[in-house]
Design a protein around this motif. Structure first.
Motif, PDB file in Angstrom:
ATOM      1  N   GLU A  96       0.851  -1.193   0.000  1.00 52.64           N
ATOM      2  CA  GLU A  96       0.000   0.000   0.000  1.00 52.64           C
ATOM      3  C   GLU A  96       0.883   1.238   0.000  1.00 52.64           C
ATOM      4  O   GLU A  96       1.717   1.411   0.894  1.00 52.64           O
ATOM      5  CB  GLU A  96      -0.923   0.022   1.215  1.00 52.64           C
ATOM      6  N   TYR A  97       0.708   2.074  -0.999  1.00 54.06           N
ATOM      7  CA  TYR A  97       1.477   3.306  -1.138  1.00 54.06           C
ATOM      8  C   TYR A  97       0.571   4.510  -0.866  1.00 54.06           C
ATOM      9  O   TYR A  97      -0.579   4.554  -1.311  1.00 54.06           O
ATOM     10  CB  TYR A  97       2.012   3.463  -2.559  1.00 54.06           C
ATOM     11  N   THR A  98       1.102   5.487  -0.146  1.00 53.18           N
ATOM     12  CA  THR A  98       0.450   6.783  -0.041  1.00 53.18           C
ATOM     13  C   THR A  98       1.506   7.858  -0.271  1.00 53.18           C
ATOM     14  O   THR A  98       2.682   7.655   0.042  1.00 53.18           O
ATOM     15  CB  THR A  98      -0.203   7.007   1.340  1.00 53.18           C
ATOM     16  N   ALA A  99       1.088   8.971  -0.830  1.00 52.57           N
ATOM     17  CA  ALA A  99       2.017  10.080  -1.062  1.00 52.57           C
ATOM     18  C   ALA A  99       1.222  11.377  -1.122  1.00 52.57           C
ATOM     19  O   ALA A  99       0.086  11.406  -1.607  1.00 52.57           O
ATOM     20  CB  ALA A  99       2.801   9.879  -2.356  1.00 52.57           C
ATOM     21  N   SER A 100       1.841  12.436  -0.630  1.00 49.78           N
ATOM     22  CA  SER A 100       1.181  13.735  -0.659  1.00 49.78           C
ATOM     23  C   SER A 100       2.224  14.837  -0.704  1.00 49.78           C
ATOM     24  O   SER A 100       3.367  14.654  -0.271  1.00 49.78           O
ATOM     25  CB  SER A 100       0.286  13.927   0.581  1.00 49.78           C
ATOM     26  N   THR A 101       1.823  15.961  -1.245  1.00 43.34           N
ATOM     27  CA  THR A 101       2.633  17.175  -1.176  1.00 43.34           C
ATOM     28  C   THR A 101       1.773  18.282  -0.584  1.00 43.34           C
ATOM     29  O   THR A 101       0.585  18.403  -0.905  1.00 43.34           O
ATOM     30  CB  THR A 101       3.135  17.617  -2.565  1.00 43.34           C
ATOM     31  N   THR A 102       2.362  19.052   0.303  1.00 41.29           N
ATOM     32  CA  THR A 102       1.698  20.221   0.868  1.00 41.29           C
ATOM     33  C   THR A 102       2.689  21.375   0.840  1.00 41.29           C
ATOM     34  O   THR A 102       3.902  21.178   0.910  1.00 41.29           O
ATOM     35  CB  THR A 102       1.241  19.971   2.319  1.00 41.29           C
ATOM     36  N   PHE A 114      -2.524  14.626  -3.361  1.00 48.70           N
ATOM     37  CA  PHE A 114      -2.667  13.487  -2.472  1.00 48.70           C
ATOM     38  C   PHE A 114      -3.128  12.296  -3.294  1.00 48.70           C
ATOM     39  O   PHE A 114      -3.973  12.418  -4.175  1.00 48.70           O
ATOM     40  CB  PHE A 114      -3.703  13.829  -1.394  1.00 48.70           C
ATOM     41  N   GLY A 115      -2.579  11.139  -3.031  1.00 52.18           N
ATOM     42  CA  GLY A 115      -2.988   9.949  -3.764  1.00 52.18           C
ATOM     43  C   GLY A 115      -2.530   8.698  -3.066  1.00 52.18           C
ATOM     44  O   GLY A 115      -1.612   8.715  -2.243  1.00 52.18           O
ATOM     45  N   SER A 116      -3.198   7.582  -3.407  1.00 49.77           N
ATOM     46  CA  SER A 116      -2.801   6.294  -2.827  1.00 49.77           C
ATOM     47  C   SER A 116      -3.290   5.173  -3.723  1.00 49.77           C
ATOM     48  O   SER A 116      -4.190   5.348  -4.544  1.00 49.77           O
ATOM     49  CB  SER A 116      -3.371   6.125  -1.413  1.00 49.77           C
ATOM     50  N   TYR A 117      -2.677   4.047  -3.587  1.00 53.40           N
ATOM     51  CA  TYR A 117      -3.199   2.830  -4.206  1.00 53.40           C
ATOM     52  C   TYR A 117      -2.636   1.634  -3.465  1.00 53.40           C
ATOM     53  O   TYR A 117      -1.658   1.745  -2.724  1.00 53.40           O
ATOM     54  CB  TYR A 117      -2.854   2.763  -5.699  1.00 53.40           C
ATOM     55  N   ASP A 118      -3.270   0.492  -3.655  1.00 50.43           N
ATOM     56  CA  ASP A 118      -2.718  -0.734  -3.099  1.00 50.43           C
ATOM     57  C   ASP A 118      -2.758  -1.813  -4.169  1.00 50.43           C
ATOM     58  O   ASP A 118      -3.430  -1.687  -5.196  1.00 50.43           O
ATOM     59  CB  ASP A 118      -3.453  -1.164  -1.824  1.00 50.43           C
ATOM     60  N   TYR A 126      -4.445  -4.231  -8.892  1.00 53.03           N
ATOM     61  CA  TYR A 126      -4.206  -2.843  -8.505  1.00 53.03           C
ATOM     62  C   TYR A 126      -5.547  -2.152  -8.254  1.00 53.03           C
ATOM     63  O   TYR A 126      -6.508  -2.338  -9.010  1.00 53.03           O
ATOM     64  CB  TYR A 126      -3.460  -2.095  -9.599  1.00 53.03           C
ATOM     65  N   SER A 127      -5.585  -1.344  -7.214  1.00 50.96           N
ATOM     66  CA  SER A 127      -6.808  -0.600  -6.926  1.00 50.96           C
ATOM     67  C   SER A 127      -7.065   0.488  -7.954  1.00 50.96           C
ATOM     68  O   SER A 127      -8.157   1.039  -8.005  1.00 50.96           O
ATOM     69  CB  SER A 127      -6.724   0.019  -5.525  1.00 50.96           C
ATOM     70  N   THR A 128      -6.072   0.785  -8.788  1.00 55.17           N
ATOM     71  CA  THR A 128      -6.200   1.853  -9.780  1.00 55.17           C
ATOM     72  C   THR A 128      -6.465   1.341 -11.188  1.00 55.17           C
ATOM     73  O   THR A 128      -7.307   1.872 -11.901  1.00 55.17           O
ATOM     74  CB  THR A 128      -4.924   2.708  -9.806  1.00 55.17           C
ATOM     75  N   THR A 129      -5.749   0.294 -11.615  1.00 63.64           N
ATOM     76  CA  THR A 129      -5.860  -0.153 -13.011  1.00 63.64           C
ATOM     77  C   THR A 129      -6.433  -1.545 -13.153  1.00 63.64           C
ATOM     78  O   THR A 129      -6.569  -2.043 -14.277  1.00 63.64           O
ATOM     79  CB  THR A 129      -4.475  -0.114 -13.690  1.00 63.64           C
ATOM     80  N   GLY A 130      -6.747  -2.224 -12.058  1.00 66.78           N
ATOM     81  CA  GLY A 130      -7.329  -3.544 -12.151  1.00 66.78           C
ATOM     82  C   GLY A 130      -6.293  -4.645 -12.167  1.00 66.78           C
ATOM     83  O   GLY A 130      -5.195  -4.507 -11.628  1.00 66.78           O
ATOM     84  N   THR A 131      -6.627  -5.735 -12.828  1.00 67.94           N
ATOM     85  CA  THR A 131      -5.805  -6.939 -12.808  1.00 67.94           C
ATOM     86  C   THR A 131      -4.784  -6.920 -13.934  1.00 67.94           C
ATOM     87  O   THR A 131      -5.121  -6.644 -15.083  1.00 67.94           O
ATOM     88  CB  THR A 131      -6.680  -8.193 -12.932  1.00 67.94           C
ATOM     89  N   GLU A 132      -3.528  -7.212 -13.576  1.00 71.93           N
ATOM     90  CA  GLU A 132      -2.433  -7.285 -14.545  1.00 71.93           C
ATOM     91  C   GLU A 132      -1.717  -8.626 -14.369  1.00 71.93           C
ATOM     92  O   GLU A 132      -1.656  -9.171 -13.267  1.00 71.93           O
ATOM     93  CB  GLU A 132      -1.440  -6.133 -14.337  1.00 71.93           C
TER      94      GLU A 132
END
Length: 1019
Positions: free
Chosen positions: A576-582, A604-608, A640-646
């Motif tokens: 699980e990745y999270t990343a943000s800039t402020t 801000f964004g995340s995916y697992d 992937y929670s973003t692009t589906g199954t690979e």
């Protein structure tokens, strides 16, 4: 993006010699306290020098070698040694050399006296220099590694087989955080490894392996300095380790400190002046001193305040920004790394490791200023003299239209000169485009402070005699704080310019101080700087939660023609990745921070990703008509929670034709899902590099169709004929993420041979061909691509296109001047939208030769590692057969980024005399030519002929190591022994990140001869 992970890695069951990853998602609490508890633990000890580590391929390592889930190992019953298999999770000795792996040992690292791992990594043939210590403008405080030159986001960095928390939104690891002092070796798998390691391993894997059984104490200190007396580098390390419980356990702790000083470009003769790549003459920026002025809406052209300050004259004095830029970034780093392992029972072991790093580095670039911002200026400004005011008033609105009135009549101009109150009917203002460097402010400094911690715990154990299990959990966080100074703000600058009294502004809030933009250097006072330069800041935070569990072993039976049983590994993995800039409001506002390029809006964004994988090793033949034939199969499914199954899979294996000759090969189908930055980064306008504009000069004056295109792109009518290309070679571009991106696909394959002839003792040769092809690649088009799409392939000599073409109207010009540079809030410039339309291909050959023998008076070691890159191409639109394809192997320029020579090698000769060694390293970089593009192929390159090619370069480093006592060792060296100067190509060829100081300092040594000494004490 999901919330910041608060969980802590728990201890999971692990088992020796196992490998298959179970997706585990620990929810424990408490790990965050680690970064507060492991604060500074650094000494002042380590002078480590070293020669380029001559890569060698995967080989049998001593039994104390670390065994990790990503670099599995097994004990050979015949030899009692650990066999490290890189590129596969199968524990099968027959796969010992199934994939080409460059191995850099701790001995090599010590000879190199590396301060950070990038010191030796980027000199391995096949690795392209990326963002690092020699990249000033474009460095965000981190160092990356780029295998095969297809992007640092397409290779994977591991620490003891585990991913390291990335440094930013693009998911790339900052390799400066790796604990160099405790490294036992570095495995560089320079071929696709997605099936074994997951996404991001398209071009390969760099796996840093630390010592797991260190016992005793080692203190080391390294000091380096250039022959010029600058660029001092100090590194100190203290490592303590001990075995306990009758050697059932081991614990080790290493603390270190590094201090690297700045080297300015002004400190070298070849970079004191910014040289034009077009003429070879000293040049620079059109944001200069005295001020450069254009009056929008008129045909004023580009003028500059005369040396005596009395009038405006044609532009004559570009600003030389080189002396304030730097060749070597400063770095101060504190680090601590610890690990422990304990055998809890027969065949079962628990282990843990923790890493904490705090580092501070700083980029320094030339003075800020008003980079062609249009500022409303009263004609009664107290610093505006009569001569310049009369010229501004007298410019025609359009020189090609008869009878048009002047900007202001002479009477209006004279009356406005004394009208200091905006309510006065004679009060007048003019919108003026200013280019003025604030040299009085000094440099623009951006300080980056990185704090990173990561913790990992797990267990490995034998389940049965032929089956084992391993599992681990890991959690890490990275925080990069940036603080800028020396810039100034646009809104306060406008407030300061709106003054009619030398002591007060019309709006005197915030302690406003009037600014003199018409005076010479020194006319901007410290009070003005205090008002304008309020500083700004931002923060980037990332986290990575990961877990694996896997079983491995064999089926207990073998094929009829083989002896070794079939081996299998199967497991699951979760990440699980999270990343943000402020950032503060100033940083988020486009164009507000002067000289800052792109704004940095909060993001801000995340995916697992949940994965299952497996590998199968099938020995086909052993001790038959050929000694060995083994097939290796592998596959991975990723959700992937973003692009589906690979899906990713591989097929490969080895064949030993006779003793001393082994063939090997692998084919992989790999996917890479988009990272957080590619998906979620907001659209921002910043700077890129280019050197031509079809709308510049007289072209649109004489060509009605071209004129229509320029106007459709937002150029004002009065600017036609006066549009210029930025003398600094920069252009505004708009970039950002695309939430609709899909995964990119890659096909990679390698085939090679290992030759170890029995009739030639001590000789080993490996030869491998690699081929990587990416389709649907996540890429931005180049500026050249965008121009060609609008103006045609021959836009430099015969521009075409249509004012109604979307490809043309997507380009947006400065609404005041028609230029493609200026205030980023008003000038979007060139759209560089990220898409899945790219295609990237590269192929080449790696050759490694090692030879060792005794020659009577000494032991002789000869090592050679070379790379030939046949091709490295980039196509921004794979669906357009007419789109320009850039070939970068053997070429340099703006579109190609960091240089990829066709041929490069390192060769080291070492003589050992018992307690002493003398080693000479020879590093070769093949010659390169100006990149082939739509203008260079036609012979229309505008650059100076002498700058259109770079000759081959040879560097030599000489090192001597000797034992002073049984426990005290000294190493001394001269780097760049013959003091080679870098090639000069001017400042306009290449991107600002890699072309700096008139050369390419990431590829060629800009510092000159350097001396290094290391002292190492062991008990």
């Amino acid at each position: 993006m999901g919330g910041q992970g608060a969980g802590v890695a728990c201890t999971f069951p692990f088992f020796r010699d196992s490998q298959i990853a179970l997706a585990i998602r620990p929810q424990c609490e408490g790990l965050r306290n680690m970064k507060n508890q492991i604060r500074y633990g650094a000494g002042t000890l380590s002078l480590a020098f070293a020669m380029v580590a001559s890569p060698s391929f995967a080989q049998i390592q001593p039994s104390e070698q670390n065994t990790t889930d990503e670099s599995p190992a097994t004990t050979s019953s015949a030899t009692g040694e650990v066999i490290v298999v890189t590129g596969s999770r199968i524990n099968n000795p027959n796969l010992e050399q199934s994939s080409p792996v460059a191995v850099v040992t701790d001995e090599e690292i010590n000879l190199r006296q590396a301060v950070v791992v990038d010191d030796f990594l980027r000199e391995i043939p096949g690795i392209t220099p990326s963002i690092g210590a020699n990249v000033n403008n474009g460095n965000g405080g981190s160092t990356f590694v780029d295998l095969r030159g297809i992007g640092p986001n397409r290779n994977l960095v591991l620490l003891n087989g585990t991913r390291v928390v990335p440094a930013g939104l693009d998911g790339i690891t900052n390799i400066d955080v790796i604990p160099t002092a405790l490294l036992q070796r570095v495995d560089v798998l320079t071929g696709g490894a997605g099936a074994a390691y997951g996404a991001d391993a398209i071009s390969g894997v760099v796996n840093f392996i630390t010592k797991t059984d260190f016992a005793g104490m080692e203190a080391s200190a390294t000091q380096q300095i250039t022959e010029e007396g600058d660029g001092s580098i100090f590194r100190g390390d203290l490592t303590l380790g001990a075995n306990f419980e009758d050697n059932r356990g081991n614990a080790v702790l290493s603390v270190g400190y590094t201090n690297r000083n700045t080297v300015f470009q002004g400190a070298r003769d070849f970079s004191q002046f910014n040289l034009s790549s077009f003429t070879g003459a000293a040049g620079g920026s059109s944001t200069a001193v005295p001020t450069v002025i254009t009056v929008p809406g008129t045909n004023s052209g580009t003028l500059q305040v005369s040396p005596d300050g009395s009038s405006l004259v044609p532009f004559y004095a570009p600003f030389n920004f080189n002396p304030q830029n730097i060749f070597q970034l400063p770095l101060e780093q504190y680090r601590i790394y610890g690990q422990a392992n304990y055998e809890v029972g027969e065949g079962a072991e628990v282990y843990a490791e923790g890493l904490y790093t705090q580092s501070t580095n700083r980029t320094t670039i030339a003075s800020s200023g008003t980079f062609r911002n249009v500022l409303t200026t009263p004609l009664s400004n107290p610093f505006l003299n009569a001569g310049i005011r009369n010229q501004i008033c007298g410019f025609d609105a359009d020189a090609n239209t008869a009878g048009v009135q002047r900007l202001f009549s002479q009477a209006e101009c004279d009356a406005a000169a004394v009208a200091t109150d905006p309510s006065d009917p004679n009060y007048r203002t003019a919108d003026i485009d200013y280019g003025r460097r604030f040299t009085e402010f000094g440099t623009r400094d951006n300080e980056y402070e990185t704090q990173l911690f990561q913790f990992k715990a797990g267990i490995r154990a034998d389940l049965f005699s032929n089956l084992s299990f391993e599992a681990f959990g890991s959690y890490g966080e990275s925080e990069v704080d940036s603080r800028q100074s020396g810039n100034g703000t646009l809104s306060r600058l406008q407030q300061s310019v709106l003054s009619t009294n030398p002591n007060t502004c019309l709006d005197d809030s915030n302690g406003c101080v009037p600014i003199n933009l018409f005076g010479p250097a020194g006319s901007i006072t410290p009070d003005v700087q205090a008002f304008l330069d309020v500083g700004n800041s931002g923060k980037t935070e990332t986290s990575l939660l990961q877990g694996q569990a896997f079983v491995s072993g064999d089926f207990g039976f073998a094929f009829p023609g083989a002896i070794t049983p079939l081996s299998v590994v199967a497991g699951v993995e979760y990440r699980e990745y999270t990343a943000s800039t402020t950032s503060d409001l100033l940083t988020q506002t486009p164009g507000e921070v002067l000289g800052n390029g792109a704004a940095n809006p909060d993001s801000f964004g995340s995916y697992d990703v949940k994965e299952a994988f497996g590998e199968l090793a099938i020995p086909i033949l052993e001790d038959s008509f050929i000694p060995e034939l083994t097939l290796l199969l592998g596959g991975r499914v990723s959700d992937y929670s973003t692009t589906g199954t690979e899906y990713t899979w591989k097929a490969g294996g080895t064949a030993t034709l006779f003793d001393g000759l082994q063939l090997r090969g692998n084919y992989q189908k790999v996917t890479r899902a988009p990272n957080i930055g590619e998906l979620f980064s907001p659209q921002v306008t910043g700077l890129d590099n280019f050197d031509a504009d079809p709308c510049a000069g007289a072209g649109p004056v004489n060509n009605a169709d071209l004129r229509a295109i320029c106007l459709a792109q937002g150029a004002p009518t009065a600017s036609i004929g006066s549009i210029i290309v930025d003398p600094a070679g920069q252009v505004n571009v708009t970039t950002g993420g695309n939430p609709n991106l899909a995964a990119e696909d890659a096909n990679t394959w390698t085939v090679g041979a290992i030759f170890q002839p029995s009739f030639f003792n001590g000789l080993s040769i490996t030869l491998d061909y690699y081929n990587i092809k990416l389709t649907d690649a996540i890429t931005n088009p180049t500026v050249d691509d965008v121009f060609a799409s609008c103006f045609g392939a021959d836009y430099r000599t015969a521009p075409t296109g249509s004012a109604a073409s979307p490809a043309c109207t997507a380009i947006r010009r400065n609404p005041a001047t028609g230029n493609l540079f200026g205030n980023v809030a008003l000038t979007p410039g060139i759209p560089l939208t990220v898409t899945n339309q790219g295609r990237i291909e590269t192929d080449g050959i790696d050759l490694v030769i090692n030879y060792r023998r005794e020659i009577g008076f000494a032991d002789l070691n000869l090592n050679f590692a070379g790379n030939w890159t046949n091709s490295n191409t980039f196509d921004s639109n794979q669906d357009d057969p007419d789109n320009l394809v850039f070939e970068c192997a053997g070429f340099f320029g703006t579109n190609c980024g960091s240089i990829i020579p066709e041929f490069s090698f390192v060769q080291r000769t070492t003589l050992g005399f018992g307690g002493a060694d003398v080693s000479l390293l020879w590093r070769y970089i093949d010659g390169v030519d100006l990149e082939r593009s739509n203008f260079n192929d036609a012979g229309q390159a505008p650059f100076l002929d002498a700058y259109e090619s770079i000759d081959a370069e040879h560097y030599f480093d000489l090192t001597a190591r000797f034992d002073v006592t049984e426990s005290f060792e000294m190493t001394v060296a001269a780097l760049n022994l013959f003091d080679n100067k870098p090639p000069i190509v001017g400042s306009n060829i290449g991107s600002t990140s890699f072309n700096s100081g008139n050369t390419f300092p990431s590829t060629y040594d800009p510092l000159g001869r350097r001396y290094s000494v290391t002292a190492r004490l062991r008990f």
